[in-house]
Design a protein around this motif. Structure first.
Motif, PDB file in Angstrom:
ATOM      1  N   LYS A 327      29.708  34.629  35.464  1.00 52.14           N
ATOM      2  CA  LYS A 327      30.983  33.938  35.702  1.00 52.14           C
ATOM      3  C   LYS A 327      31.470  33.275  34.416  1.00 52.14           C
ATOM      4  CE  LYS A 327      30.030  32.899  40.574  1.00 52.14           C
ATOM      5  NZ  LYS A 327      29.729  31.816  41.553  1.00 52.14           N
ATOM      6  N   LYS A 328      30.543  32.646  33.690  1.00 50.95           N
ATOM      7  CA  LYS A 328      30.930  31.864  32.518  1.00 50.95           C
ATOM      8  C   LYS A 328      31.398  32.734  31.355  1.00 50.95           C
ATOM      9  CE  LYS A 328      29.554  27.784  29.904  1.00 50.95           C
ATOM     10  NZ  LYS A 328      28.529  26.716  29.737  1.00 50.95           N
ATOM     11  N   ILE A 329      30.824  33.925  31.198  1.00 48.35           N
ATOM     12  CA  ILE A 329      31.176  34.749  30.040  1.00 48.35           C
ATOM     13  C   ILE A 329      32.592  35.328  30.132  1.00 48.35           C
ATOM     14  CG2 ILE A 329      28.785  35.320  29.553  1.00 48.35           C
ATOM     15  CD1 ILE A 329      29.302  38.089  30.781  1.00 48.35           C
ATOM     16  N   LYS A 330      33.219  35.175  31.293  1.00 45.40           N
ATOM     17  CA  LYS A 330      34.593  35.647  31.440  1.00 45.40           C
ATOM     18  C   LYS A 330      35.601  34.672  30.827  1.00 45.40           C
ATOM     19  CE  LYS A 330      33.545  38.249  35.662  1.00 45.40           C
ATOM     20  NZ  LYS A 330      33.762  38.345  37.130  1.00 45.40           N
ATOM     21  N   THR A 331      35.138  33.481  30.448  1.00 50.64           N
ATOM     22  CA  THR A 331      36.022  32.477  29.848  1.00 50.64           C
ATOM     23  C   THR A 331      36.202  32.749  28.354  1.00 50.64           C
ATOM     24  OG1 THR A 331      34.165  30.983  29.383  1.00 50.64           O
ATOM     25  CG2 THR A 331      35.234  30.766  31.532  1.00 50.64           C
ATOM     26  N   ASP A 332      37.121  31.999  27.714  1.00 52.08           N
ATOM     27  CA  ASP A 332      37.366  32.145  26.274  1.00 52.08           C
ATOM     28  C   ASP A 332      36.341  31.345  25.471  1.00 52.08           C
ATOM     29  OD1 ASP A 332      39.609  33.731  26.701  1.00 52.08           O
ATOM     30  OD2 ASP A 332      40.950  31.985  26.847  1.00 52.08           O
ATOM     31  N   PHE A 333      36.264  31.630  24.168  1.00 55.69           N
ATOM     32  CA  PHE A 333      35.403  30.845  23.289  1.00 55.69           C
ATOM     33  C   PHE A 333      35.930  29.412  23.217  1.00 55.69           C
ATOM     34  CE2 PHE A 333      34.528  35.110  21.568  1.00 55.69           C
ATOM     35  CZ  PHE A 333      33.143  35.093  21.635  1.00 55.69           C
ATOM     36  N   ALA A 334      35.014  28.461  23.089  1.00 55.88           N
ATOM     37  CA  ALA A 334      35.395  27.062  22.952  1.00 55.88           C
ATOM     38  C   ALA A 334      35.919  26.810  21.542  1.00 55.88           C
ATOM     39  CB  ALA A 334      34.197  26.159  23.239  1.00 55.88           C
TER      40      ALA A 334
END
Length: 477
Positions: A327-334
């Protein structure tokens, strides 16, 4: 007044060991099941006292500089004492099966592959190395043979000792075949093909299997069994046998893992061994934080097959962790995650260091497949605060190959690795081995410090060594 019997305890004591750390591997229903146990602190008396709640006999493993095994029976009291100043008797024992327990505590095994390579380098002829390895095995077994003959240990204790020792030496023996196996030519059209080598190798494996049966469910009690079963499954069932039947397609890691899992599942059908091996395979993947896409499906399949399995509580959190990862890897880089400009073109550590002139930089050498590397990320929050306060930059250098590029980027997101990032090119990886390696080998995780574009500390403390690391870094400000 009703008197209640005091619950029996298991005591591990180290002379002058107050405040020191020990890890305890507990049996699960009498079986060995791999885990990364948390560290326990020895009390003011240098002791760790555990209640003996076991329902069936099983083996506890205490790790303090080395592994100490204790065969525990329900309702019994045990005391192990380590006295490193006593050269004659550094380990003593009080409790049942005293002589057998002492023989067990005196055992010490090297990593089986290291032992195998040591024998192989001395003599590449299997018949010769086999004689030496089996001689060592017989020497380890002799005290237990004598004690059993004198009725000082019962059949169950004796069976455990035999399984422990035989599975270890079968692993050593089998591992001496790895290099010869890899050197074999299976293509019948090749000039190097030797038809006599195939039945010869098969017969050699039969000699290994005669030492310990990889399908013996009684072996589940011994911590040496899992390595032996893995070796047999990987190198005999999955490597050797398929190549004797025709060409084998080279698979990517994920497809290879699934094929190996299928080999395990399909070749070990007897219960409860099949359930145990499938749970163990899953547990290894979870403990290594592999985050492979097939893990959730494997876990759900295992739960479907074994809804009441005692292994499910030990697998559940890890499986949920993997699901969270996807789930988390679908987000953008911080915002704090930056890639070094044109990092793929960097060929040496000097080139990379030069990009950080005017800065003090803490380097973390890691890879997506490195379990200990990822375990250290648990200490990053405290480290992040310290580095920010002191104006120190962080640089994560991955030594993953090109095929793992997306996996590398996903893990940066998942572990929230704030700082600069580089995935080393082939040439940079080679230079990293020269700079940080020893005798051609590079061990990770590895940490270092750059200051003003120069490598000033090639071996820095790890994030888990918080106070020591912080003092070390302050010296370079």
């Amino acid at each position: 007044m009703l008197l209640q019997a005091q619950q029996p305890t298991i005591t591990f004591r180290v002379k002058n060991g107050e405040g020191k750390l020990v890890r305890v591997m507990r049996p699960l229903d009498g079986k060995y099941f791999v885990a990364f146990p948390p560290e326990d602190t020895l009390n003011a008396s240098g002791a760790l006292v555990l209640p003996n709640k076991e329902k069936v006999p099983g083996v506890f493993g205490f790790t303090y500089k080395k592994m100490y095994r204790l065969y525990v029976r329900p309702g019994k009291q045990y005391i192990i004492t380590i006295d490193e100043s006593n050269k004659t008797a550094p380990v003593t024992f009080e409790g049942p099966d005293a002589e057998g327990q002492q023989a067990l505590l005196n055992l010490s095994f090297d990593f089986y592959q290291s032992a195998a390579m040591r024998h192989y380098r001395k003599d590449t002829v299997f018949a010769s190395s086999s004689r030496q390895i089996l001689k060592e095995m017989d020497s380890c077994l002799q005290p237990f043979n004598d004690l059993h003959a004198k009725h000082k240990i019962d059949a169950a204790f004796y069976a455990y000792a035999q399984s422990l020792v035989k599975n270890y030496y079968a692993s050593v023996l089998g591992a001496t075949l790895i290099l010869p196996l890899r050197a074999m030519e299976f293509n019948k059209d090749s000039a190097r093909y030797d038809a006599a080598l195939v039945p010869e190798m098969d017969a050699t494996w039969r000699q290994v299997l005669a030492v310990a049966d990889p399908a013996d469910p009684a072996s589940m009690i011994a911590d040496t069994y899992v390595d032996y079963n893995n070796l047999y499954t990987m190198w005999y069932l999955d490597y050797f046998l398929p190549r004797t039947k025709g060409p084998v397609v080279q698979l990517e890691r994920e497809a290879y893992d699934e094929k190996l899992y299928a080999t395990l599942r399909d070749n070990f059908r007897e219960e409860p061994l099949r359930e145990y091996l499938m749970a163990t395979k899953l547990q290894y993947l979870l403990l290594e934080n592999r985050f492979e896409s097939y893990i959730p499906a494997w876990y759900d399949d295992f739960v479907g097959q074994y809804p009441n399995s005692p292994y499910i509580p030990l697998l559940k959190d890890g499986a949920e962790y993997v699901k969270t990862y996807f789930k988390k890897i679908k987000t953008d880089f911080a915002e704090g995650q930056q890639f070094v400009e044109n990092y793929a073109a960097v060929e040496t550590m000097d080139e990379l260091a030069a990009k950080f002139k005017g800065k003090t930089v803490y380097i973390d050498l890691w890879a997506t497949w490195c379990g200990p590397c990822k375990a250290e990320f648990a200490f990053n929050e405290g480290l992040k605060k310290f580095l920010k306060k002191k104006g120190i930059a962080s640089l994560y250098i991955s030594i993953d190959r090109d095929q793992a590029d997306q996996h590398w980027k996903d893990m940066i997101k998942f572990y929230n690795l704030e700082g600069y990032h580089v995935r080393a090119s082939k040439k940079l990886s080679e230079d990293i081995r020269k700079v940080f390696g020893k005798n051609g080998s590079l061990y990770i995780p590895r940490y270092a410090v750059l200051k003003d574009g120069k490598l000033v500390l090639p071996e820095a403390k790890a994030p888990s060594e918080q106070d020591a690391l912080y003092r070390q870094l302050e010296a370079y400000l």
